[in-house]
Enzyme design. Structure first.
Site: not given
Length: 716
Positions: A305, A379, A407
């Protein structure tokens, strides 16, 4: 008249039983509320005073014991140097003059284990809480207080316990400006501006809470690292936290930005094989240990990332990690190297990338490197199969990385107990090297004697008064600690313990709460990602549904990449006829995941692209089954609302009202997820809804038009 009413209300508030007084949630599972009179009387006869040494960790243990007794029994234990009668609690290590003659079996408990035993000293009946090191005594005290909180007898005790993993850490994704990436509980609790001059008392309560569940480390800074924290003036701030945490057995760790030699050291390169770079890191590590002698080590996110890393210099992850490990080794430090990577170029399957990069490096990492692997290969989705790296690197210490902060599971307002998710991952059988080689067993078995083992959890802690953004999210912090101590522990007993410690000892209260918790994560899976779907959240902030998103720069950023729905069917073909991601698992696992007849239905669309007419285990077409799962998820939230309504008046009103309001938010957002997802997939499949299932409240364009650019927790 007004004064009289105010006085009457004051009297009523004082007269209310403690179980229904307003609480904020700040005390977490360490509430130490007054016990019923029969238990007060019973414990008061059994415990009269305590004796302990005057070392920082033993003092912390003694203070906790006194705090617990004052809260639960209403009196202060007296600290005496000797046993003066029946009922003493004796705290100490096996070398203590009072404990040594007992010959307790402490050797097998290691440095952090403890023993709680009823014994006789000088003819007096006592309770001994003993360990090889002071931190074990502290853990034993928390266990002893838990016995009291859960109304267990204190006579004839013979309890011993020790952690199965060595490194049990929270990963704070906290930036130096107090913004928390993927944080849903306010600002970072680290008030860097006031450190080192002012140490917020909350830091001690943070340490107490972590020690109570066996967490022994905290990574203070975000994995998307800022090199400034390594500057001398910032290390003094870190030292202030380390000094606060030390009596509670908690080491501090920092994230290391790979390019720090350039940004701080003025070097022209961060190549890990460059001698100047290695020397810079060695000097920096030596400097840190001069300031913080028990510094734990580094956590590094590299070449993922946009973060810098060894691949920038055509070096491997092992070469990058080993440079740090060599600098840390003389000090006993640990290097945690994240395996969460995916390449900038278009991949054939993001599921495969971490395995492809790391598995060939098995055996090439230094002994003090822990490769930190997420529970699943994508993820932190509501449901993923276990990561194929587990069992595939037998010569490399791997540590689990769970995400405590939600998340992808509705942020703080959705009730989702993650103990069930983590148990599912930990109890998965890798079949490497043989049947019964669960992820939990692999984590707890050192690759060689003395090698590191560990588990990390991405923290959900912030500056909110209740720490985690919601009352029920505290349970995930608690469950993480319990599973890091023992990866073979089970989610339901942990939920039962947390419910009792947090909401009280009334089975009429804890029963419904545990039932809600145990079904909550499955409800989220049903209304968000049923039947093995994944990564359907809106872009960036991951708040709300976005299965239609297809215009982002990289394919694997787009939800359409993951569901691959078209007019013919839905799902990602990861079998031998597709990307062959199943080939990264042991043959027994690959045979199951890759076979439509054998794949667990919860992973159906994760591994297979099937026609809309494909018959599921229920006999229904996959399209109909999806609709039923979406509706089942919404109905489960409605059932939780009803269960919670039934607890009104049985628990304190402030926390009850907060949970009620959050469940209402969850109910509305579950419906949003259900309606938006059905509207999109129906636009693709062109199929009618099964009988008895309502159409979405709006058309697809309505849901596509919903924008939430200021949803919390997104990276800046």
């Amino acid at each position: 008249m007004r004064r009289f009413l105010a006085f009457l209300l004051l009297l009523l508030s004082v007269a209310l039983p403690s179980a229904v007084r307003a609480e904020t949630g700040y005390d977490l599972w360490l509430r130490y509320q007054p016990l019923e009179q029969q238990w007060k009387d019973r414990y008061a006869r059994q415990v009269t005073h305590f004796t302990a040494a005057s070392r920082p960790t033993i003092i912390a243990a003694a203070n906790e014991l006194r705090r617990g007794f004052e809260g639960m029994l209403g009196y202060d234990l007296v600290w005496r140097e000797t046993v003066m009668g029946d009922g003493a609690v004796v705290l100490g290590t096996g070398k203590s003059p009072l404990i040594a003659p007992l010959g307790l079996p402490l050797a097998q408990l290691g440095p952090e284990g403890y023993l709680i035993r009823s014994a006789t000293i000088d003819g007096k009946r006592v309770t001994v809480i003993a360990a090889n090191q002071d931190v074990g005594v502290l853990y034993g005290v928390f266990r002893f207080l838990k016995l009291m909180q859960t109304r267990q007898p204190l006579d004839n005790l013979d309890i011993s316990d020790a952690p199965k993993l060595k490194v049990r850490v929270l990963n704070h994704w906290d930036n130096l400006d107090r913004y928390v990436e993927r944080g849903y509980a306010g600002q970072s609790i680290w008030d860097w501006q006031k450190l080192p001059g002012y140490k917020d008392p909350r830091y001690t309560d943070y340490a107490r809470a972590n020690a109570s569940i066996g967490i022994n480390g905290t990574v203070l800074t975000n994995v998307n690292a800022n090199a400034d924290v390594l500057r001398p003036e910032w290390l003094e701030k870190v030292k202030a936290l380390a000094d606060t945490f030390r009596p509670y057995g908690i080491k501090v760790y920092l994230t290391a930005r790979f390019s720090a030699p350039i940004e701080l050291g003025g070097l022209r390169t961060a190549d890990p094989l460059d001698p100047q770079v290695a020397a810079w890191w060695k000097a920096k590590v030596d400097e840190i240990y001069r300031v913080i002698p028990d510094f734990g080590g580094f956590l590094v996110k590299a070449n993922s990332e946009g973060q810098p890393g060894p691949a920038d210099y055509k070096r491997s992850h092992a070469e990058g990690a080993n440079m740090f490990a060599d600098a840390l080794a003389p000090h006993g430090g640990v290097l945690m190297w994240r395996a969460f990577v995916y390449a900038a170029e278009n991949p054939d399957d993001r599921h495969k990338q971490a395995y492809a990069e790391f598995q060939p490096l098995d055996g090439k990492f230094r002994d003090n490197v822990l490769v930190q692997v997420k529970n699943g290969a994508i993820d932190f989705q509501p449901r993923e199969p276990f990561h194929p790296l587990f069992g595939s690197m037998p010569r490399t210490p791997l540590m689990m990385e769970f995400q405590i902060t939600k998340e992808y599971l509705g942020f703080a307002t959705h009730l989702a107990y993650l103990g069930t998710m983590w148990e599912e991952a930990l109890q998965a059988d890798t079949f490497r090297p043989a049947k019964g080689s669960t992820v939990a067993k692999l984590l707890a078995t050192p690759v060689e004697p003395g090698a590191a083992t560990g588990m990390a959890g991405v923290a959900n802690i912030g500056s909110d008064i209740n720490w985690s953004g919601s009352q029920f999210d505290q349970a995930n912090w608690y469950a993480f600690g319990r599973l890091a101590w023992d990866p073979d522990a089970r989610a339901e007993p942990i939920a039962r313990d947390w419910a009792t410690l947090t909401w009280g000892n009334d089975p009429a209260v804890t029963g419904p709460i545990v039932q809600m918790m145990m079904g909550s994560r499955e409800a989220v899976v049903d209304y968000m990602t049923p039947l093995g779907l994944g990564h359907l959240m809106a872009t960036g902030h991951h708040y709300g549904p976005g299965p239609w998103i297809s215009d982002l720069a990289r394919p694997e950023w787009n939800p359409v990449y993951y569901h691959k729905a078209d007019a013919r069917g839905i799902g990602f073909d990861r079998t031998a006829t597709g990307t062959n991601a199943v080939g990264q698992y042991a043959p027994q696992v690959a045979a199951q995941f890759g076979d439509l007849k054998r794949v667990p239905e919860k992973f159906l669309l994760w591994f297979h692209h099937v026609p809309w007419t494909y018959r599921t285990a229920s006999g229904r077409a996959v399209w109909d089954e999806l609709i039923i799962r979406y509706d089942r998820g919404v109905a489960a939230v409605q059932a939780m609302q009803a269960d919670w309504d039934g607890l009104k008046g049985k628990i304190d009103p402030r926390r009850w009202a907060e949970v009620r309001d959050f469940l209402a938010i969850q109910r509305g957002e579950a419906q949003w997820w259900r309606d938006a997802s059905i509207a999109y997939f129906q636009s693709v499949s062109k199929r009618p809804l099964p009988a008895g299932h309502a159409a979405p409240a709006h058309d697809l364009e309505y849901y596509k038009a919903i924008k939430t650019p200021y949803a919390p927790g997104n990276g800046k």
